[in-house]
Design an enzyme around this catalytic site. Sequence first.
Site, PDB file in Angstrom:
ATOM      1  N   HIS A  32      54.148  39.083  39.019  1.00  0.00           N
ATOM      2  CA  HIS A  32      53.688  38.347  39.804  1.00  0.00           C
ATOM      3  C   HIS A  32      53.967  37.229  40.102  1.00  0.00           C
ATOM      4  CE1 HIS A  32      51.528  37.143  43.505  1.00  0.00           C
ATOM      5  NE2 HIS A  32      50.986  38.026  44.276  1.00  0.00           N
ATOM      6  N   GLU A  54      58.363  38.499  43.186  1.00  0.00           N
ATOM      7  CA  GLU A  54      57.527  39.452  42.380  1.00  0.00           C
ATOM      8  C   GLU A  54      58.657  40.677  41.754  1.00  0.00           C
ATOM      9  OE1 GLU A  54      54.137  40.402  44.148  1.00  0.00           O
ATOM     10  OE2 GLU A  54      53.927  37.996  44.785  1.00  0.00           O
TER      11      GLU A  54
HETATM   12  C1  BG6 Z   1      50.768  39.023  46.844  1.00  0.00           C
HETATM   13  C2  BG6 Z   1      50.332  39.458  48.144  1.00  0.00           C
HETATM   14  O1  BG6 Z   1      52.098  39.597  46.164  1.00  0.00           O
HETATM   15  O2  BG6 Z   1      49.818  38.235  46.157  1.00  0.00           O
HETATM   16  C3  BG6 Z   1      49.514  38.528  49.058  1.00  0.00           C
HETATM   17  O3  BG6 Z   1      51.979  40.193  48.705  1.00  0.00           O
HETATM   18  C4  BG6 Z   1      48.279  38.432  48.387  1.00  0.00           C
HETATM   19  O4  BG6 Z   1      49.599  39.296  50.473  1.00  0.00           O
HETATM   20  C5  BG6 Z   1      48.858  37.848  47.112  1.00  0.00           C
HETATM   21  O5  BG6 Z   1      47.755  37.281  49.033  1.00  0.00           O
HETATM   22  C6  BG6 Z   1      48.394  36.883  46.085  1.00  0.00           C
HETATM   23  O6  BG6 Z   1      46.635  37.966  45.984  1.00  0.00           O
HETATM   24  P1  BG6 Z   1      45.584  37.377  44.834  1.00  0.00           P
HETATM   25  O7  BG6 Z   1      44.540  38.639  44.441  1.00  0.00           O
HETATM   26  O8  BG6 Z   1      46.068  36.991  43.544  1.00  0.00           O
HETATM   27  O9  BG6 Z   1      44.911  36.778  45.527  1.00  0.00           O
END
Ligand code: BG6
Length: 272
Positions: A144, A248
């Site tokens: 990510h 990502e």
């Molecule tokens: C992204 C998602 O990959 O991660 C989003 O597509 C999400 O919907 C974001 O809000 C952040 O997620 P987290 O769990 O790290 O707050």
Amino acid sequence: MLEFIEVKNNSAYAKIALNGAQVFHYERVGEKSLLWLSEISDFKEGKSIRGGIPICWPWFGKPQDKTLQHGFARTLKWTHISTDEIDSNTTQVILKLQHSQESLKLFPYKFELALHVEIGDGLKLKLKTTNLDTKTFEITQALHTYFAVSNIDDVEISGLENKPYLDALIWKNEIQKGVITFDKEVDRVYQKVDNKINIKDKNTTLHVENSGSSSVVVWNPWIDKCQRMSLDKNDMKKEAYKEFVCVESANAFEDFIVLKPDESHTLEAFIY
Ligand code: BG6
């Protein structure tokens, strides 16, 4: 403060937290960090750092449970296996995570995860999943990556033109027309991606090449979601959305991975 591994060679400088095996800094000589890191992120065990490259595993976007939507690998402590100098420009760090009593409650299978991080003039991550169980399991996953940008208004992403995507904001399938620019919240899962992606900022262009994956998630929370996240999670500032874009490398939704006992799969991202 969390325990982390620091790597410095002739090409770059990087930091990797044992918590989540999260690369949270990667800076080529003479440049700024290519990875965005929230200035107010928590550095606490059991919590993912806001920025860098969280590892979403064994689920990406599991809708049934918001707290686990991106899995648990990003919040557990990994084991540092080795740090090797491949040559004066390139260093390889290996970290591993295995099933535990804690993980078996959430994901009832024995597994091994190995992350190889190669720090050189580019940054390469290889995430290998091995099924150590007697039963077959399925995973979705993502590296990510939060890319630091000078201003989201100047960002243009190419390489995803004409690709189908799921718009996760309205849960609708669409086709990408032209390059991607940002003037509102974007949360999309691009499919059937087998080519290079380019992230153009004001004066620089970064490239991402993936293998073992055909999905790419593009995410920027924009104003309202960033404000909500800033209040709810308290690990990013209200205006932080201007400073990053997430691109990502993923196996998501229909692009899930099935592993029989003893089988392995490697998801790889190369950033340069
Ligand atoms: C992204 C998602 O990959 O991660 C989003 O597509 C999400 O919907 C974001 O809000 C952040 O997620 P987290 O769990 O790290 O707050």
